[in-house]
Design a protein around this motif. Sequence first.
Motif, PDB file in Angstrom:
ATOM      1  N   ALA A 136       0.837  -1.201   0.000  1.00 16.21           N
ATOM      2  CA  ALA A 136       0.000   0.000   0.000  1.00 16.21           C
ATOM      3  C   ALA A 136       0.874   1.254   0.000  1.00 16.21           C
ATOM      4  O   ALA A 136       0.578   2.243  -0.706  1.00 16.21           O
ATOM      5  CB  ALA A 136      -0.923   0.013   1.206  1.00 16.21           C
ATOM      6  N   LEU A 137       1.975   1.237   0.742  1.00 15.93           N
ATOM      7  CA  LEU A 137       2.886   2.377   0.782  1.00 15.93           C
ATOM      8  C   LEU A 137       3.528   2.586  -0.594  1.00 15.93           C
ATOM      9  O   LEU A 137       3.611   3.725  -1.081  1.00 15.93           O
ATOM     10  CB  LEU A 137       3.948   2.150   1.848  1.00 15.93           C
ATOM     11  N   LYS A 138       3.941   1.468  -1.217  1.00 12.56           N
ATOM     12  CA  LYS A 138       4.533   1.579  -2.549  1.00 12.56           C
ATOM     13  C   LYS A 138       3.515   2.123  -3.543  1.00 12.56           C
ATOM     14  O   LYS A 138       3.835   3.005  -4.366  1.00 12.56           O
ATOM     15  CB  LYS A 138       5.035   0.208  -3.030  1.00 12.56           C
ATOM     16  N   LEU A 139       2.299   1.613  -3.491  1.00 11.51           N
ATOM     17  CA  LEU A 139       1.253   2.107  -4.388  1.00 11.51           C
ATOM     18  C   LEU A 139       0.982   3.584  -4.151  1.00 11.51           C
ATOM     19  O   LEU A 139       0.807   4.363  -5.098  1.00 11.51           O
ATOM     20  CB  LEU A 139      -0.027   1.289  -4.214  1.00 11.51           C
ATOM     21  N   GLN A 140       0.951   3.962  -2.863  1.00 10.90           N
ATOM     22  CA  GLN A 140       0.705   5.369  -2.538  1.00 10.90           C
ATOM     23  C   GLN A 140       1.843   6.218  -3.081  1.00 10.90           C
ATOM     24  O   GLN A 140       1.611   7.290  -3.673  1.00 10.90           O
ATOM     25  CB  GLN A 140       0.565   5.539  -1.029  1.00 10.90           C
ATOM     26  N   GLN A 141       3.076   5.762  -2.886  1.00 11.06           N
ATOM     27  CA  GLN A 141       4.224   6.520  -3.389  1.00 11.06           C
ATOM     28  C   GLN A 141       4.182   6.582  -4.916  1.00 11.06           C
ATOM     29  O   GLN A 141       4.474   7.629  -5.513  1.00 11.06           O
ATOM     30  CB  GLN A 141       5.542   5.865  -2.922  1.00 11.06           C
ATOM     31  N   GLN A 144       1.578   9.024  -5.915  1.00 14.00           N
ATOM     32  CA  GLN A 144       2.068  10.391  -5.683  1.00 14.00           C
ATOM     33  C   GLN A 144       3.066  10.780  -6.774  1.00 14.00           C
ATOM     34  O   GLN A 144       3.065  11.902  -7.288  1.00 14.00           O
ATOM     35  CB  GLN A 144       2.724  10.500  -4.300  1.00 14.00           C
ATOM     36  N   LYS A 145       3.927   9.804  -7.144  1.00 13.38           N
ATOM     37  CA  LYS A 145       4.912  10.074  -8.184  1.00 13.38           C
ATOM     38  C   LYS A 145       4.219  10.332  -9.516  1.00 13.38           C
ATOM     39  O   LYS A 145       4.573  11.279 -10.241  1.00 13.38           O
ATOM     40  CB  LYS A 145       5.861   8.878  -8.302  1.00 13.38           C
ATOM     41  N   GLU A 146       3.220   9.492  -9.818  1.00 13.09           N
ATOM     42  CA  GLU A 146       2.467   9.679 -11.055  1.00 13.09           C
ATOM     43  C   GLU A 146       1.739  11.019 -11.035  1.00 13.09           C
ATOM     44  O   GLU A 146       1.708  11.743 -12.042  1.00 13.09           O
ATOM     45  CB  GLU A 146       1.471   8.527 -11.262  1.00 13.09           C
ATOM     46  N   ALA A 147       1.164  11.335  -9.872  1.00 10.63           N
ATOM     47  CA  ALA A 147       0.459  12.622  -9.768  1.00 10.63           C
ATOM     48  C   ALA A 147       1.448  13.771  -9.935  1.00 10.63           C
ATOM     49  O   ALA A 147       1.155  14.785 -10.611  1.00 10.63           O
ATOM     50  CB  ALA A 147      -0.264  12.722  -8.433  1.00 10.63           C
ATOM     51  N   LEU A 148       2.631  13.650  -9.362  1.00 12.75           N
ATOM     52  CA  LEU A 148       3.657  14.679  -9.479  1.00 12.75           C
ATOM     53  C   LEU A 148       4.112  14.794 -10.949  1.00 12.75           C
ATOM     54  O   LEU A 148       4.245  15.911 -11.487  1.00 12.75           O
ATOM     55  CB  LEU A 148       4.832  14.360  -8.581  1.00 12.75           C
ATOM     56  N   GLU A 149       4.328  13.624 -11.564  1.00 10.33           N
ATOM     57  CA  GLU A 149       4.744  13.635 -12.965  1.00 10.33           C
ATOM     58  C   GLU A 149       3.649  14.249 -13.832  1.00 10.33           C
ATOM     59  O   GLU A 149       3.929  15.029 -14.775  1.00 10.33           O
ATOM     60  CB  GLU A 149       5.059  12.214 -13.452  1.00 10.33           C
ATOM     61  N   LYS A 150       2.378  13.903 -13.541  1.00 10.69           N
ATOM     62  CA  LYS A 150       1.260  14.483 -14.286  1.00 10.69           C
ATOM     63  C   LYS A 150       1.245  15.991 -14.118  1.00 10.69           C
ATOM     64  O   LYS A 150       1.032  16.745 -15.090  1.00 10.69           O
ATOM     65  CB  LYS A 150      -0.070  13.891 -13.779  1.00 10.69           C
TER      66      LYS A 150
END
Length: 172
Positions: A136-141, A144-150
């Motif tokens: 779950a932590l990896k998915l959340q990270q 977040q990374k995908e959201a940041l990249e977006k």
Amino acid sequence: MEVEGMEDEGSSSHSELPHSDDLQLAEQESECLESSAPVENVFVDKKAVDKLTEGLLSHYLPDLQNSKRALQELTQNQLILLDTLDQEVTKFRECNTLLDLNSLFTEAKIYHNKLVNIRKEMIMLHEKTTKLKKRALKLQQQKQKEALEKEQQREKELERERQLIAKPAKRT
């Protein structure tokens, strides 16, 4: 038969001179007999009574003593049997107690095995929850990374659009 013998001896002793004790006995007997029913006066010699008593005792006493010894032996054997029976009852109680202890130990073993199984399940569940938390932590990270990249991609596009928008040229 012995009564007839007593009467015969009584009549032969009648010819002898009776003692004063015998006379008193005879008088008492005659008074008792006169008051209850009319019966002949019978005089009994004390020696004859003693001999008859002695004969009666010598005839029955050995059998009575043997019976007494047999009864004492039976009583003693009965006490021994009662003691043995009490010991056997105690043994049976101890056996029942041992059976109860055995069943308790068996039950304790069963519950111990259940506790061991529950502990294994808890360890397994703990490991699974730990793995799930990590995932779950990896998915959340990752999100977040995908959201940041977006967001960065969107900003780049906005910046590019700004750059593509025509700018008025400077007049010189």
